[in-house]
Design a protein around this motif. Structure first.
Motif: not given
Length: 395
Positions: A153, A156, A160, A164-165, A255, A304-306, A322
């Motif tokens: 990740c 974040s 997240s 996503a996570n 995640k 994963t990225t916010g 995301t």
């Protein structure tokens, strides 16, 4: 049983890509490695890095383990190891480690070739010959249990940990149920939630190793005058709505899914296949952490990225996920999976199913957004002076 279409190897799991890796042994050889890859066939990739020619012993071990690991990754069908000449990490030693995995390997010395221009010419010829040797490889149906799925990740925010996570975690659970290996890392981001991870360890030995790694990362940071608990969440995370290290860590560890933790390995150490959830002890720096998992054998990575990230890797496809609807819209060309639908009510397991299906599709050849744009960052974790002192027992 789920399957994917992969490239079988003489030993170990199948690759999801079929690359010739051009591996420099130091920063002094990185420019030549890049030039060789740029002028060679489409499926030739370089792994330029920042490490010098005369690292301390403990650092040398980690660098050599990383370089050998990326050359042994299942996505690599053959490798060219490039050195200037005076490096303490001998190109021949790295090549021998890669060859032991059944890969064709060549070694190129810039000094012996007669300088950079001559080395690039010679390197292009060697890389093209290596590519000729693996170009006829074809994909065949392989069991999903051969997959090692790394998850990471970065950038974040509050979405997240909500979307996503946990959705990527649900995909990890599915892979583990199908017999594969899932792995996450970034040990500093276990802090505040290490007791939860400890309770999930398969046995006492794994639990002890996990807690030891967390304590080691935290104590090493203290030696450098850094309070990890006080320094997190980072200013960027705070802008994204995260308020405490516990909040960030609880989101980060989700995640990895919900299955028992079967083991924990060192940075860039080989990840066992078919082994369920296995952690890797890495720093929190995204690129270095991803490279550690690829060196350990991960064929595919989910990131994963916010707040948004564009990162990729030269050898392993990176699936960008995301949970932030604004990022899904603004960075649509860099994202592969929109998990923000969780916020509108789509169940986590449903999004996890979509990510798992994307994992199998990417493993079978579908290119990710980062691959289409040739986003291929590569950096090796550099041990700091206090870490080296601690490893020597002198801290």
């Amino acid at each position: 049983m789920e399957t994917f279409e992969g490239y079988p190897r003489d030993s170990g799991p199948a690759g999801v890509r079929n690359y010739v890796a051009v591996v420099p042994t130091s920063v002094a050889a990185s420019a030549v490695a890049e030039a060789v890859a740029d002028r060679s066939a489409e499926n030739v990739r370089s792994t330029p890095h920042q490490m010098g020619i005369d690292p301390p012993d403990a650092a040398r071990d980690q660098i050599e383990r990383t370089l050998s690991g990326v050359g042994r990754n299942p996505n690599v069908g053959a490798a060219l190891v490039v050195g200037l000449g005076p490096e303490r990490i001998a190109a021949d030693d790295v090549a021998d480690e890669i060859a032991d995995a059944g890969r064709d390997v060549e070694v190129l010395s810039i000094r012996e070739a007669g300088g950079t221009a001559a080395a690039v010419e010679a390197g292009v010829e060697l890389a093209q010959d290596l590519w000729s040797g693996i170009a006829d490889a074809t994909r065949e149906e392989r069991d999903a249990s051969e997959l090692v799925f790394g998850v990471e990740c970065g950038g974040s925010d509050a979405t997240s940990g909500i979307a996503a996570n946990p959705a990527v975690g649900a995909a990890c659970d599915r892979l583990v149920r199908d017999g594969g290996t899932a792995t996450f890392s970034e040990t500093p981001e276990f802090i505040g939630a290490e007791h939860i991870l400890a309770d999930r360890c398969a046995d006492g030995e794994v639990r002890e190793r996990l807690l030891d790694r967390v304590e080691r990362r935290e104590s090493t940071a203290r030696l450098m005058g850094v309070d990890l608990r006080g320094a997190q969440p980072s200013p960027g995370n705070q802008e994204g709505g995260l308020t405490t290290i516990e909040e960030k860590s609880l989101g980060a560890i989700s995640k990895g899914g919900t299955t028992p933790i079967r083991g924990i390995v060192n940075y860039a150490e080989s990840l066992p296949t078919g082994s369920g959830l296995v952690l890797m002890d890495t720093p929190g720096y995204d690129i270095e952490s991803v490279v550690g998992k690829v060196a350990g054998g991960a064929q595919v990575v989910a990131f994963t990225t916010g707040r948004g990230s564009t990162t990729g890797n030269p050898l392993a496809p990176v699936i960008k996920v995301t949970g932030n609807p604004k990022t899904a819209d603004r960075l649509a060309s860099n994202m592969d999976v929109d998990a923000s639908t969780v916020i509108d009510g789509e169940p986590i397991d449903s999004v996890g199913d979509r990510i798992y299906e994307r994992l199998l599709s990417v493993a079978s050849g579908e290119r990710t957004a980062a691959e289409r744009r040739r986003l291929e960052e590569f950096a090796i974790n550099e041990l700091q002076p206090n870490e080296l002192a601690e490893l020597r027992g002198g801290a």
